[in-house]
Design a protein around this motif. Structure first.
Motif, PDB file in Angstrom:
ATOM      1  N   SER A 337      62.417  70.613  29.128  1.00 53.11           N
ATOM      2  CA  SER A 337      62.556  70.192  27.736  1.00 53.11           C
ATOM      3  C   SER A 337      63.912  70.617  27.173  1.00 53.11           C
ATOM      4  N   LEU A 338      64.279  69.999  26.062  1.00 52.70           N
ATOM      5  CA  LEU A 338      65.548  70.335  25.410  1.00 52.70           C
ATOM      6  C   LEU A 338      65.564  71.788  24.952  1.00 52.70           C
ATOM      7  N   ALA A 379      70.268  60.168  30.819  1.00 52.82           N
ATOM      8  CA  ALA A 379      69.555  61.138  29.987  1.00 52.82           C
ATOM      9  C   ALA A 379      70.496  61.813  28.991  1.00 52.82           C
ATOM     10  N   SER A 384      68.254  63.122  25.816  1.00 53.72           N
ATOM     11  CA  SER A 384      67.136  63.886  26.363  1.00 53.72           C
ATOM     12  C   SER A 384      67.591  64.985  27.311  1.00 53.72           C
TER      13      SER A 384
END
Length: 587
Positions: A337-338, A379, A384
């Motif tokens: 995840s970020l 991405a 993302s």
């Protein structure tokens, strides 16, 4: 003061000014902090329609990029597009009539708001938006200015007001509200464009970095070492090129990113890279980032202190500590995840971290090898994956070839996998040349992993010591590869991966003449379930009421769920229920 003798205090009913404030509050919630304000505009227009009666909202924006001006009626005009409408959908040309072209050009050119109390009479009947029934419409169009250069207008925001039932009395309020929305929208659009330019620059720099790294690490095929690495089987030019890159970077401490489709053996190559490095006597630690949740992944990588969370009954070392002095292999790095990407940056840059729930800073020396089958450049472009983390891990990218690009290695790989199966199961099975030839004709969308499954399946089920071509699953219409190809809906690989793309259908060996090839086999048609169709009433209010009732029924009369189905906020749904006098069912 004693108010007991004054009687009940009357509270004024919520008037139009309260609905205006509610509308501005909802719009501010939608636009403030939105990563893509243009995508939220249909919801903004829904708020304006539901709370204030401003319908057919639309947003026009000047086209970005170095586009030449067009010549119209002897004058140079900047091109623009309709970026958003109340009905949603993709961007549309200026000729779609969502905003009359004369109105849009006037606001773009003069930079002042335009209010027309009778648009049909002033601009002609063609100026009315498509599908409108009552021609007595007023239009309010306001400019969206660029604050850095105030005379420059970068967009036009407009909406329509029906003049029925003395609707002209709301025009002053409508103009003020649209000006407020334009002011909020201007900041969001300007920020969005700055971010888009930065992303384009980052992607361009990333492509240049990959090209330069490939030129630095790539070795000519004639100079590629012929000896194989431990655990790597193959002598094709594609695999020799990868082995040459592995040998060159193994002696450095540079982070390596292994890229390739699923099943190409990224962990095997990571182990080979560790075995060739100076860290070969230290630990090789592997972590599959896609198999762990964000909280568990943080504890696994960084460790935790006793009592830091429920279940932490003792101190635990993380994988970074366990790999100190050695190599840490992070598989599926593109799935994190970020939020966790930001936590990973510090240890990659400084080599320092704290355990979960701890305050003592620990320092480690780890060689990082990562792997992914995702397109990280895409991405990074869509936000993302962090660009700064991308440049940390993608210092030396090595692309592993899919098995269909090294078919000469299928025979040795199949025999090596069969030898491993024999060793584990105490058997002495071997492949007949006809079986090797049949295997070499398959494209193996699952790559080496699929080949290993194929060998294990036929070795377990074959009654003889020698495995012939007739024993293979593809000669009995049981090939998993063929099933994947039959079920795919496009030209991309059904397995997925970084270098997927249009592929040839696999050749599954000899078949009877009557049997069609896999490409001709189509999945049976499944009849669509019958869905009752409701006839839309001619009255727009009745249609809105019908759609609201249908959404509430589908949501079990839960307003929050119905709001998601309608693309509105719960406050809008609540207001619409009161407006149409709909009684909420309670269960």
């Amino acid at each position: 003061m004693d108010t007991s003798a004054m009687g009940p205090i009357s509270v004024p009913e919520r008037g139009e000014e309260y609905l205006t404030l509610d509308a501005l509050c909802e719009i501010a919630k939608l636009l403030t902090g939105a990563s893509d304000p243009i995508a939220r505009m249909p919801s903004v227009f829904g708020v304006l329609a539901g709370f204030m009666g401003l319908k057919h909202g639309a947003l026009a924006l000047l086209q970005e990029g170095d586009r030449p001006e067009t010549l119209r009626h002897g004058r140079h005009v900047n091109p623009y597009t309709i970026a958003a409408t109340a009905s949603g959908g993709p961007s549309q040309p200026s000729s779609c009539r969502a905003i009359p072209e004369k109105v849009a050009r006037h606001v773009f050119r003069n930079g002042v708001a335009l209010v027309s109390c009778d648009i049909a009479a002033e601009f002609g009947p063609d100026a009315l938006p498509p599908g409108i029934e009552d021609s007595r419409q007023a239009i309010i169009a306001v400019p969206i200015r660029d604050q850095a250069n105030s005379p420059f207008v970068l967009g036009v925001l407009c909406a329509y007001r029906c003049l029925k039932d003395n609707g002209a009395r709301f025009l002053d309020t409508d103009l003020r509200v649209l000006n407020m929305v334009a002011a909020v929208l201007e900041q969001s659009i300007r920020f969005r464009r700055l971010v888009a330019r930065d992303r384009d620059r980052i992607v361009q720099e990333a492509r240049e970095a990959i090209r330069m790294a490939a030129e630095t690490t790539a070795a000519p095929e004639v100079d590629a070492p012929s000896e194989a690495l431990e655990g790597i089987i193959g002598s094709s030019s594609a695999i020799r090129r990868v082995i040459g890159q592995i040998r060159k970077v193994a002696g450095t401490h540079t982070p390596v990113l292994l890229r390739g489709e699923s099943g190409t053996g990224k962990e095997v190559f990571a182990r080979a890279l560790h075995a060739l490095s100076e860290r070969r006597d230290k630990a090789f630690i592997k972590v599959n980032c896609a198999a762990l949740s964000q909280s568990l992944l943080e504890s696994e990588l960084f460790g935790h202190e006793k009592g830091s969370f429920t279940g932490a009954v003792q101190q635990k070392k993380g994988r970074f500590e366990m790999a100190d002095g050695g190599t840490l292999f992070l598989d599926e790095i593109g799935e994190i995840s970020l939020e966790f990407q930001a936590k990973l940056l510090r240890i990659l840059q400084e080599g320092e971290f704290e355990r979960v729930g701890g305050s003592r800073t620990l320092k480690v020396d780890v060689r990082l090898v990562t792997a992914t089958n995702k397109d990280l450049e895409r991405a990074v472009a869509n936000g993302s994956f962090r660009a700064d983390l991308y440049f940390r891990i993608c210092v030396v990218p090595i692309v592993l070839p899919p098995l269909r690009d090294r078919k000469e290695d299928i025979g040795p790989l199949a025999q090596g996998l069969l030898d491993r199966f024999n060793q584990r199961n105490g058997m002495k099975k071997r492949l007949h040349p006809t079986a090797v030839e049949a295997l070499a004709q398959c494209n193996f969308p699952g790559n080496v992993r699929e080949l290993e499954n194929c060998i294990a399946r036929v070795a377990a089920l074959s009654p003889e010591t020698v495995i012939h071509a007739d024993d293979l699953a593809c000669h009995h219409d049981h090939c998993l590869s063929a099933d994947l190809w039959r079920l795919q809906s496009g030209n991309s690989s059904p397995v997925g991966g970084l270098s997927q793309g249009p592929l040839e259908l696999p050749v599954l060996g000899s078949r009877p003449a009557s049997a069609p090839p896999p490409a001709a086999i189509q999945p049976p048609a499944v009849p669509a379930p019958a869905v009752p169709v409701r006839t839309a009433p001619a009255d727009p209010d009745a249609a809105e009421r019908e759609a609201l009732i249908e959404a509430m029924e589908r949501a079990g009369w839960v307003q929050a769920k119905a709001a998601r189905l309608l693309g509105q906020t719960p406050r809008q749904v609540g207001y619409a229920l009161k407006k149409h006098n709909i009684r909420v069912e309670k269960f």
